[in-house]
Design a protein around this motif. Structure first.
Motif, PDB file in Angstrom:
ATOM      1  N   TYR A 167       1.041  -1.198   0.000  1.00  0.00           N
ATOM      2  CA  TYR A 167       0.022   0.078   0.171  1.00  0.00           C
ATOM      3  C   TYR A 167       0.804   1.237  -0.005  1.00  0.00           C
ATOM      4  CZ  TYR A 167      -3.612   3.451   1.366  1.00  0.00           C
ATOM      5  OH  TYR A 167      -4.395   4.367   1.502  1.00  0.00           O
ATOM      6  N   ASP A 168       0.712   2.062  -0.830  1.00  0.00           N
ATOM      7  CA  ASP A 168       1.553   3.490  -1.121  1.00  0.00           C
ATOM      8  C   ASP A 168       0.741   4.592  -0.926  1.00  0.00           C
ATOM      9  OD1 ASP A 168       3.946   4.845  -1.560  1.00  0.00           O
ATOM     10  OD2 ASP A 168       3.244   5.194  -3.533  1.00  0.00           O
ATOM     11  N   ILE A 169       0.937   5.616  -0.460  1.00  0.00           N
ATOM     12  CA  ILE A 169       0.219   6.892  -0.229  1.00  0.00           C
ATOM     13  C   ILE A 169       1.300   7.969  -0.468  1.00  0.00           C
ATOM     14  CG2 ILE A 169       0.410   7.050   2.116  1.00  0.00           C
ATOM     15  CD1 ILE A 169      -2.428   8.157   2.269  1.00  0.00           C
ATOM     16  N   GLY A 170       0.912   8.961  -0.929  1.00  0.00           N
ATOM     17  CA  GLY A 170       1.801  10.274  -1.327  1.00  0.00           C
ATOM     18  C   GLY A 170       1.044  11.372  -2.287  1.00  0.00           C
ATOM     19  N   SER A 171       1.898  12.210  -2.805  1.00  0.00           N
ATOM     20  CA  SER A 171       1.436  13.180  -3.768  1.00  0.00           C
ATOM     21  C   SER A 171       2.260  13.201  -5.000  1.00  0.00           C
ATOM     22  CB  SER A 171       1.590  14.558  -3.094  1.00  0.00           C
ATOM     23  OG  SER A 171       2.952  14.765  -2.843  1.00  0.00           O
ATOM     24  N   ILE A 172       1.575  13.709  -6.207  1.00  0.00           N
ATOM     25  CA  ILE A 172       1.929  13.633  -7.394  1.00  0.00           C
ATOM     26  C   ILE A 172       1.887  15.057  -7.889  1.00  0.00           C
ATOM     27  CG2 ILE A 172       1.716  12.722  -9.637  1.00  0.00           C
ATOM     28  CD1 ILE A 172       0.474  10.244  -8.766  1.00  0.00           C
ATOM     29  N   ASN A 173       2.967  15.574  -8.496  1.00  0.00           N
ATOM     30  CA  ASN A 173       2.680  16.834  -9.318  1.00  0.00           C
ATOM     31  C   ASN A 173       2.597  16.540 -10.712  1.00  0.00           C
ATOM     32  OD1 ASN A 173       3.219  18.453  -6.871  1.00  0.00           O
ATOM     33  ND2 ASN A 173       5.567  18.041  -7.110  1.00  0.00           N
ATOM     34  N   ALA A 174       1.671  17.154 -11.435  1.00  0.00           N
ATOM     35  CA  ALA A 174       1.255  17.161 -12.821  1.00  0.00           C
ATOM     36  C   ALA A 174       1.264  18.589 -13.497  1.00  0.00           C
ATOM     37  CB  ALA A 174      -0.019  16.369 -12.919  1.00  0.00           C
ATOM     38  N   ARG A 198      -1.507  18.200 -23.715  1.00  0.00           N
ATOM     39  CA  ARG A 198      -0.395  17.179 -23.292  1.00  0.00           C
ATOM     40  C   ARG A 198      -0.574  17.341 -21.739  1.00  0.00           C
ATOM     41  NH1 ARG A 198       2.050  20.477 -26.911  1.00  0.00           N
ATOM     42  NH2 ARG A 198       2.621  21.804 -25.058  1.00  0.00           N
ATOM     43  N   MET A 199      -0.490  16.114 -21.094  1.00  0.00           N
ATOM     44  CA  MET A 199      -0.311  16.227 -19.776  1.00  0.00           C
ATOM     45  C   MET A 199       0.970  15.352 -19.156  1.00  0.00           C
ATOM     46  SD  MET A 199      -3.591  16.229 -17.085  1.00  0.00           S
ATOM     47  CE  MET A 199      -3.365  16.812 -15.397  1.00  0.00           C
ATOM     48  N   HIS A 200       1.248  15.740 -18.260  1.00  0.00           N
ATOM     49  CA  HIS A 200       2.706  15.004 -17.634  1.00  0.00           C
ATOM     50  C   HIS A 200       2.398  14.975 -16.059  1.00  0.00           C
ATOM     51  CE1 HIS A 200       4.698  15.798 -21.584  1.00  0.00           C
ATOM     52  NE2 HIS A 200       3.995  16.980 -21.415  1.00  0.00           N
ATOM     53  N   ALA A 201       2.778  13.629 -15.752  1.00  0.00           N
ATOM     54  CA  ALA A 201       2.834  13.505 -13.996  1.00  0.00           C
ATOM     55  C   ALA A 201       4.225  12.982 -13.853  1.00  0.00           C
ATOM     56  CB  ALA A 201       1.894  12.639 -13.698  1.00  0.00           C
ATOM     57  N   GLY A 202       4.804  13.618 -12.596  1.00  0.00           N
ATOM     58  CA  GLY A 202       5.922  13.290 -12.180  1.00  0.00           C
ATOM     59  C   GLY A 202       5.785  12.315 -11.008  1.00  0.00           C
TER      60      GLY A 202
END
Length: 504
Positions: free
Chosen positions: A114-121, A155-159
């Motif tokens: 199980y993983d939890i966190g934040s993503i910048n896109a 376009r859309m990018h996620a890091g």
């Protein structure tokens, strides 16, 4: 049937005239002025896009289960934007190659991990095309009546980061595709709220029918829907004052319609004679165009002159020679405004009644003079208040009773003119000092103006020219067609070159 058709044909010209009654006030916003509107529009757009709410995105792919939530906009780049006119009643707001930075919370379940966190896109290549339809509402106020919108994201990018970065990269296609779809679906509803709610609330601050003072009010309701060309937006306002004791009173407009031909400045405001005539007519109807001076308020030099000249004989006929004087100046008809290329003037007809007021006794009238005066009017703007300063130019008095008395009054011309200049004119100018507000939204003021008097070229009249003044330098310019003729007293125009930006 034929008779009914003939009657309709006869009534048609009058119906067309009624539906196209000339405005007392006209405002033109040019393409240069749109830059100011665009800045305010961008503020609303940024505010709405930053508050976009995107639904949670969740799903599964084989043994992987993912959930994306708490999406927030962290940054906007709307550098490539444009606002333009589109005939007949539209504004086009176009944003190209914008970018929107996002941050959202991730949750991933893979087998027992199980993983939890934040993503910048980031959403790049955002294109928004919005068309706003402008119209007059039932109250006569300018409104955005409709909006059409198209939005797309190129376009859309996620890091991704963390121990499961490779897993997220595998799922990025699903996540990014879903986020791009959800985000693009929220852009237009947000802009619809910005246009139909926020911008219309700003337009609600434009005065439509307000009280100027305790005596009169002004009607700035639009006469018709705005007229839009590729370069200009023109608004025709009623521009009619009314007495507060008769708010439903309508003064028929016979003045020539203001015509604005220039497009070099940001904003043009034009007034016809009707605008000023209705103000003076309203004050007259309110019964306030009367000034009374009695006792010590009468200038001593004038009192001595009255007692020493022709009126001395009349005073001697009165049993109360030493009684105080009372001068009552009362306008006898609504003043009329005349606008010519050479300047703006106001013609006033009035009565001056001179009486003795013995204590505890009825006043004794000595004389009643008729007065005809012409005032020059200097019109200027401060902030968004239109103000008028009057100066006495011509003055004539004569007796309503006899030619002999008119001849005797000749010696009083100069002192009475001085009385008006030193005593009466300051009182009048103090009343006009407050001015009347121009129909502009809150936060938008004029900071610099050029006043130009025009005569509108027509088929009847005398040869005309227009005078344009800028920073103290005036130039007399003939009509475009030297053979054209003009109607006098047609238009007063005020040009603002650099309005202050809308308040934040």
């Amino acid at each position: 049937m034929a008779a009914g058709g003939c009657l309709l044909l006869l009534l048609l010209p009058s119906l067309l005239t009624a539906s196209h009654s000339p405005p007392g006030c006209k405002i033109r916003i040019t393409s240069k002025g749109l830059d100011l509107v665009k800045q305010e529009g961008l503020r609303f757009v940024e505010q709405e896009l930053q508050n976009i709410t995107v639904s949670d995105l969740h799903g599964n792919e084989g043994q992987f289960q993912y959930n994306i939530s708490q999406v927030k906009v962290t940054d906007l780049q709307l550098a490539f934007s444009d606002l333009s006119f589109q005939p007949q009643q539209h504004l086009v707001f176009n944003i190209n190659n914008a970018s929107i930075s996002l941050r959202f919370r991730r949750q991933l379940l893979y087998w027992f991990f199980y993983d939890i966190g934040s993503i910048n896109a980031s959403a790049d290549g955002v294109h928004i095309y919005t068309v706003l339809q402008l119209a007059k509402d039932e109250a006569g106020r300018l409104k955005i009546s409709n909006m059409t919108c198209n939005a797309s994201i190129a376009r859309m990018h996620a890091g991704f980061s963390g121990t499961l970065r490779k897993v997220y990269e595998f799922l990025s296609t699903f996540i990014v595709t879903g986020m791009r779809f959800l985000l693009s679906q929220q852009i237009c509803p947000s802009l619809e709220h910005a246009s139909l709610v926020l911008l219309n609330s700003l337009l609600d601050t434009v005065p439509v029918r307000n009280y100027v003072d305790e005596h009169i009010g002004i009607d700035y309701s639009l006469l018709r829907d705005p007229s839009i060309t590729t370069d200009t937006l023109e608004l025709d306002f009623k521009g009619m004052f009314f007495p507060r004791v008769r708010e439903d009173q309508e003064l028929e407009n016979h003045a020539v319609e203001p015509v604005i031909k220039e497009t070099e400045r940001m904003v043009y405001v034009a007034f016809s004679e009707y605008f000023f005539d209705s103000a003076m007519h309203s004050y007259f109807q309110a019964g306030v165009l009367t000034i009374e001076l009695q006792g010590e308020k009468v200038p001593k030099d004038l009192e001595v002159l009255l007692r020493a000249t022709f009126f001395g004989t009349i005073f001697m006929l009165s049993p109360s020679v030493d009684a105080p004087l009372r001068l009552v100046l009362q306008v006898s008809a609504p003043p009329r405004c005349t606008i010519k290329p050479s300047g703006t003037s106001v013609s006033v007809s009035a009565f001056l009644n001179i009486s003795l007021v013995p204590p505890d006794r009825p006043p004794v009238q000595l004389s009643s003079m008729a007065m005809e005066t012409k005032l020059s009017a200097k019109v200027f703007l401060q902030g968004k208040a239109l103000r008028v300063q009057l100066d006495l130019r011509r003055f004539r008095i004569y007796s309503k009773q006899s030619a002999l008395e008119s001849l005797a009054l000749f010696s009083l011309q100069a002192p009475l003119k001085t009385l008006l200049q030193l005593t009466i004119m300051p009182i009048i100018n103090e009343r006009t000092k407050k001015g009347v507000q121009i129909p502009l939204p809150e936060g938008m003021d004029f900071t610099r103006e050029v006043v130009t008097n025009h005569a509108v070229c027509g088929a009847i009249g005398t040869a005309c020219a227009s005078m344009s003044c800028w920073e103290g330098h005036c130039h007399l310019q003939p009509c475009t067609d030297p053979s054209s003729l003009c109607r006098d007293s047609s238009q007063w125009e005020l040009i603002s070159t650099s309005p202050r930006g809308c308040g934040r």
